[in-house]
Design an enzyme around this catalytic site. Structure first.
Site, PDB file in Angstrom:
ATOM      1  N   ASP A 248      -7.688  36.091  46.184  1.00  0.00           N
ATOM      2  CA  ASP A 248      -7.755  35.495  44.850  1.00  0.00           C
ATOM      3  C   ASP A 248      -6.489  34.716  44.518  1.00  0.00           C
ATOM      4  O   ASP A 248      -5.605  34.552  45.336  1.00  0.00           O
ATOM      5  CB  ASP A 248      -8.139  36.520  43.776  1.00  0.00           C
ATOM      6  CG  ASP A 248      -7.403  37.817  43.922  1.00  0.00           C
ATOM      7  OD1 ASP A 248      -6.176  37.766  44.065  1.00  0.00           O
ATOM      8  OD2 ASP A 248      -8.071  38.869  43.894  1.00  0.00           O
ATOM      9  N   LYS A 270      -9.567  34.121  40.134  1.00  0.00           N
ATOM     10  CA  LYS A 270      -9.898  34.160  38.715  1.00  0.00           C
ATOM     11  C   LYS A 270      -8.781  33.481  37.948  1.00  0.00           C
ATOM     12  O   LYS A 270      -7.619  33.821  38.116  1.00  0.00           O
ATOM     13  CB  LYS A 270      -9.997  35.608  38.222  1.00  0.00           C
ATOM     14  CG  LYS A 270     -11.127  36.356  38.816  1.00  0.00           C
ATOM     15  CD  LYS A 270     -11.161  37.738  38.191  1.00  0.00           C
ATOM     16  CE  LYS A 270     -11.724  38.723  39.196  1.00  0.00           C
ATOM     17  NZ  LYS A 270     -10.995  39.956  39.266  1.00  0.00           N
ATOM     18  N   MET A 383      -0.064  40.689  32.579  1.00  0.00           N
ATOM     19  CA  MET A 383      -1.027  39.811  31.900  1.00  0.00           C
ATOM     20  C   MET A 383      -0.705  39.648  30.416  1.00  0.00           C
ATOM     21  O   MET A 383      -1.607  39.618  29.579  1.00  0.00           O
ATOM     22  CB  MET A 383      -2.462  40.369  32.042  1.00  0.00           C
ATOM     23  CG  MET A 383      -2.916  40.471  33.480  1.00  0.00           C
ATOM     24  SD  MET A 383      -4.440  41.388  33.684  1.00  0.00           S
ATOM     25  CE  MET A 383      -3.864  43.067  33.803  1.00  0.00           C
TER      26      MET A 383
HETATM   27  N1  SAH Z   1      -2.383  44.039  41.351  1.00  0.00           N
HETATM   28  C1  SAH Z   1      -1.322  43.204  40.830  1.00  0.00           C
HETATM   29  C2  SAH Z   1      -1.501  42.912  39.366  1.00  0.00           C
HETATM   30  C3  SAH Z   1      -2.733  42.147  39.028  1.00  0.00           C
HETATM   31  S1  SAH Z   1      -2.880  41.777  37.323  1.00  0.00           S
HETATM   32  C4  SAH Z   1       0.031  43.880  41.084  1.00  0.00           C
HETATM   33  O1  SAH Z   1       0.085  45.035  41.487  1.00  0.00           O
HETATM   34  O2  SAH Z   1       1.048  43.204  40.901  1.00  0.00           O
HETATM   35  C5  SAH Z   1      -2.208  40.168  37.242  1.00  0.00           C
HETATM   36  C6  SAH Z   1      -0.858  40.166  36.572  1.00  0.00           C
HETATM   37  O3  SAH Z   1       0.133  40.641  37.449  1.00  0.00           O
HETATM   38  C7  SAH Z   1      -0.371  38.816  36.166  1.00  0.00           C
HETATM   39  O4  SAH Z   1      -0.965  38.388  34.959  1.00  0.00           O
HETATM   40  C8  SAH Z   1       1.084  39.069  36.001  1.00  0.00           C
HETATM   41  O5  SAH Z   1       1.368  39.723  34.802  1.00  0.00           O
HETATM   42  C9  SAH Z   1       1.361  40.050  37.104  1.00  0.00           C
HETATM   43  N2  SAH Z   1       1.917  39.393  38.305  1.00  0.00           N
HETATM   44  C10 SAH Z   1       1.393  39.382  39.540  1.00  0.00           C
HETATM   45  N3  SAH Z   1       2.215  38.737  40.400  1.00  0.00           N
HETATM   46  C11 SAH Z   1       3.269  38.346  39.685  1.00  0.00           C
HETATM   47  C12 SAH Z   1       4.470  37.640  39.999  1.00  0.00           C
HETATM   48  N4  SAH Z   1       4.741  37.189  41.223  1.00  0.00           N
HETATM   49  N5  SAH Z   1       5.367  37.416  39.002  1.00  0.00           N
HETATM   50  C13 SAH Z   1       5.116  37.859  37.767  1.00  0.00           C
HETATM   51  N6  SAH Z   1       4.019  38.527  37.418  1.00  0.00           N
HETATM   52  C14 SAH Z   1       3.097  38.768  38.349  1.00  0.00           C
END
Ligand code: SAH
Length: 467
Positions: A248, A270, A383
């Protein structure tokens, strides 16, 4: 070829190390691992060797080297800091046709010591023929990371089945095909996942059937926050093994590039508020592909079980009898915390940390604000970009100081990382006129004060800004 690689059986055989320092102890340690009956000749021993001499692991002759030390010995290593002694050991050993190694002096050696990747009973030896031991060590480090540590267990397990397989297939080709299936398929994966008993049963059943079944399987893999260096060894291995990669939006290009080159790639990304492929269709897609016998890497950003809906995806797999494995990863909170120099806990500032979703639904967030707005607690919002003003307002309303620091970390761990800091009262304005590139993570708490002091990572984007 300057040297012929061979593997020597030294079990119970007399070997000699001349020298008692740290270098000698490293060589001695290898000989002991190989089961040698080891004597060390040196006027004095450094700590490690002394301890082994005291416990009887090595014999110690407390003296300088003499020719008679070579009697009945099958292999000798000279590791003294005296060039003349090393040379003498080498000459006398060669006169007796004894294999001899002199540390760091290839011209005095009849054999060189490789860098070793030990997955006993599997041994991989890397040598540059003494030309560059450092290069050999670097190569070794690469191989270590590529070869699962469980290879040794896998090799030990299949050893016990060699005769049975020989009995089942009488021609060499079908035997080879069978073993290839075993060592690359489900049996190997079960061993890597620590399920040795299940692996043994699977192998027995395959021998009985006379073929290896290659059922489809799903690897639910965490791709980490962006920097490909943060992947786990297992993630990388499965990414390079899968036939199909279902990924994704959050998976960085750099991470995606590490997947097997000829694997089919399916994007099910998404966008915020724009679910391009609904979750139940993704779940079904995984089931369908697995039923076609494919190995699928379901690659997700961060960790699959942290706001990743990984639980739902494997629930459907279980219901459909599809086997799977889950590979954890660095979640965005941990990546952002490290790369922004904001420890999530700190003895002086914060004793707990909570991860919450700041996703706005109908303009509000249904969260336990009282529970979040606690002193000495760090709150990480995933998020939360759109809802940032609501977050700040609600936290102040529930008792946190308007001056409490808050950070917004954009695209953490990537070359596009940026860290914005402010307070609960100023942050909404700070980001209002700014173009922020998602994904972003919000960190609230006194620990954010440490960013200025502990920030060690300057992304390309930040470096460009400063010029
Ligand atoms: N499974 C993922 C999270 C998915 S929800 C995890 O464990 O990181 C998606 C959210 O993750 C985004 O909206 C953001 O808030 C955060 N996110 C994911 N990668 C990121 C990154 N490189 N820098 C900042 N926020 C990040």
């Amino acid at each position: 070829m300057d040297f012929l690689p061979i593997f020597m059986n030294l079990k119970g055989r007399s070997c000699l190390v001349v020298g008692g320092g740290e270098v000698a102890s490293r060589k001695a340690s290898l000989l002991l691992d190989a089961g040698a009956d080891l004597t060390v000749v040196a006027p004095e021993l450094a700590n490690t060797l002394q301890a082994w001499a005291n416990s009887g692991r090595v014999k110690h002759r407390e003296a300088g080297f003499e020719a008679s030390d070579l009697e009945d010995v099958v292999l000798v290593i000279a590791a003294t800091d005296d060039e003349a002694v090393n040379r003498q050991v080498s000459e006398l050993a060669q006169a007796r046709a004894l294999p001899v190694n002199v540390v760091d002096n290839p011209s005095l050696c009849t054999f060189v010591m490789p860098s070793i990747i030990d997955r006993s009973p599997v041994q991989i030896a890397v040598s540059t023929g003494g030309v560059s031991p450092v290069l050999a060590r670097l190569l070794r480090a690469r191989l270590e990371s590529l070869i699962p540590s469980a290879y040794g267990r896998l090799a030990s397990m299949v050893e016990g089945f060699r005769d049975a397989v020989k009995g089942r297939f009488d021609d060499v080709n079908s035997r080879r095909g069978f073993w290839e299936g075993v060592l690359q398929g489900r049996v190997a994966e079960l061993v890597f996942a620590g399920k040795d008993d299940a692996a043994r049963r699977e192998l027995e059943a395959s021998i009985e059937r006379g073929e290896v079944e290659m059922p489809g399987e799903v690897y639910l893999v965490g791709g980490g926050p962006g920097d490909p260096d943060l992947l786990t060894f297992r993630a990388l291995r499965l990414m390079q093994q899968a036939d199909v990669v279902v990924h994704d939006r959050l998976v960085s290009k750099e991470v995606l590039d590490l997947c097997r080159r000829d694997a089919e790639r399916i994007y099910v990304g998404k966008e915020r508020d724009n679910h391009s492929v609904p979750q139940d269709q993704i779940n079904q897609l995984l089931v369908d592909l697995a039923k076609q016998g494919k190995r699928i890497c379901r690659l997700k950003g961060g960790d699959p079980f942290v706001f990743g809906r990984g639980g739902e995806e494997i629930d459907t797999l279980t219901a459909n009898g599809v086997s799977f494995q889950v590979v954890p990863a660095i979640t965005a909170a941990l990546g952002a915390s490290s790369y922004a120099g904001i420890p999530l806990t700190h003895r002086d500032y914060s004793q707990s940390v909570v991860f919450v979703t700041g996703h706005l639904k109908d303009g509000s967030m249904n969260l336990n604000w009282k529970g979040l707005a606690q002193p000495q607690q760090t709150i990480v919002f995933y998020m939360g970009l759109k809802g940032l003003p609501v977050i700040c307002e609600k936290l102040i309303e529930n008792g946190l100081s308007p001056d409490l620091p808050i950070a917004l970390v954009q695209q953490a761990t990537t070359p596009r990382q940026r860290v914005y800091t402010g307070t609960l009262s100023t942050m909404p304005q700070i980001i209002e006129g700014t173009t922020i590139k998602p994904p972003t993570l919000i960190i609230v708490g006194d620990v954010v004060r440490l960013h200025e002091r502990l920030n060690w990572f300057t992304s390309d984007e930040e470096a460009g800004e400063k010029q």
